[in-house]
Structure formats: C-alpha cells, structure tokens
Design a protein around this motif. Sequence first.
Motif, PDB file in Angstrom:
ATOM      1  N   LEU A   1      -1.646  -0.625  -7.988  1.00  0.00           N
ATOM      2  CA  LEU A   1      -1.535  -1.524  -6.849  1.00  0.00           C
ATOM      3  C   LEU A   1      -1.159  -2.872  -7.294  1.00  0.00           C
TER       4      LEU A   1
ATOM      5  N   SER B   1       2.457   1.730  -3.365  1.00  0.00           N
ATOM      6  CA  SER B   1       1.480   2.015  -4.515  1.00  0.00           C
ATOM      7  C   SER B   1       0.877   3.663  -4.144  1.00  0.00           C
TER       8      SER B   1
ATOM      9  N   ILE C   1       0.831  -1.115   0.061  1.00  0.00           N
ATOM     10  CA  ILE C   1       0.121   0.073   0.139  1.00  0.00           C
ATOM     11  C   ILE C   1       0.872   1.253  -0.143  1.00  0.00           C
TER      12      ILE C   1
ATOM     13  N   THR D   1      -8.218  -4.016  -3.908  1.00  0.00           N
ATOM     14  CA  THR D   1      -8.848  -3.483  -5.141  1.00  0.00           C
ATOM     15  C   THR D   1     -10.352  -3.615  -4.854  1.00  0.00           C
TER      16      THR D   1
END
Length: 217
Positions: free
Chosen positions: A156, A26, A23, A199
Amino acid sequence: MDFQFDILTRASGDLLLGAWITIKISVLSFLLALIIGFVVGAARARSAFWSRITAPYVEIFRGTPLLIQLFFIYYGLPTVGIKLGGMTAAYVGLGLNGGAYIAEIIRGALLGVEPGQEEAALSTGLTPIQALLYVLFPQALRTAVPPLVNSFSALLKDSSLVSVLAITELTRMGQLVYTRTFRPFEIYLAIGAIYLLMTYCVSWLSKFLEHRLSYGR
C-alpha cells in the motif's frame, strides 16, 4: 506560518479520489501477488527442482528496488515489443514484487507444518494436491496471516511509486494540488495522514484476523 485549512477543504475531493485509486491499485496488485506467491511458495516448499527454477525470480525481485522494476516494465519492455499501459504496468510491477516476498512467507509457513500432517492426509486417500489444499494450507495460513497483512501494508505504501508512471494516485494527486496551491506543508501533511489512516485500518484487520484464527484454533 499560518495553517490554511481551506486549502485542504478545497482539495479534499481530489485527495480522496487519489486515495481511492491507491486502494484500487493496492488491492488488485495484492491479489495478483497472492496468486503468484501461493504458487511459487508452494512449489519452493515441496520440490527442490522447482525451488531452484523459481529462485532467480525471487532473488531478482527481492534484491532490486521496486522503482527500477517499474521503470523497466513501463519504459524498458517496449524496446523489445512489450508495451503496457500505466495501470497495467503498475499492477504487474507491484504484483511481481509482492509475489516474491509472499512466496517466501508461504514457503516458510508450509515448512513449519508438522511433516506428519501430510503423511496422515495421504494415508486417508487424499492426493498430494488435495493434502496441500485441504490440510497443509489451512494450518500454514495461521502462521502466514500476520506477515501477509504486513506485506499488504508495505505494498500500500509502495504504491506511491507508481506516480512515476503518470498514474494519478494519492501521491501524484498531491503533487498536482501542490502545483496549484504552492502549500506543500498542508498538502503533504494531509497525504501522510491519509496513508497513516489506511495502514492503521490494515493493522486493525491484521489483529482481527489473528484473533479469529486463534479463537478457531
């Protein structure tokens, strides 16, 4: 084949740590991609000269595999004296790749704004930059939000490729856990579930933003 939940219980801490690193990579990479994409996209939408200048960047990063780009940045650039750490190479690679796609999203959104909007803004005394920031961008953003969120979702998932740079994100962490347990079914099923959950959260955010923008309009 018996499904061994205790393996996931013991590995949960490692997998959650890997998910947190994923995370972090990303989000920071996407912020870099947004900056690049907004600048390049606006330049391509407003100037034929800058559109030609930036076209090679967009075509190269959209037309070559992200994995090759990461290899080139991390392993290739040191041969010409540019050495980047693994995390920095990940941010730069994902940011440049994502920025190329976001640039086209922004360019298309800006070109979709009614031309008379800019003329009206300039007639009120705004400079071209002020018209872009305060009039054109807010209108283009309504169109750009869904594909921008989709870009973040793609980034991601693409972040799993940075495992080749010896970064212990979710995918790499799963590989390390597998080497200890030799239970690929449970480990990779859990990794897939974590990516799916992340997602799904991004998809929910996209619907929320679309609803808010539609309400505001």
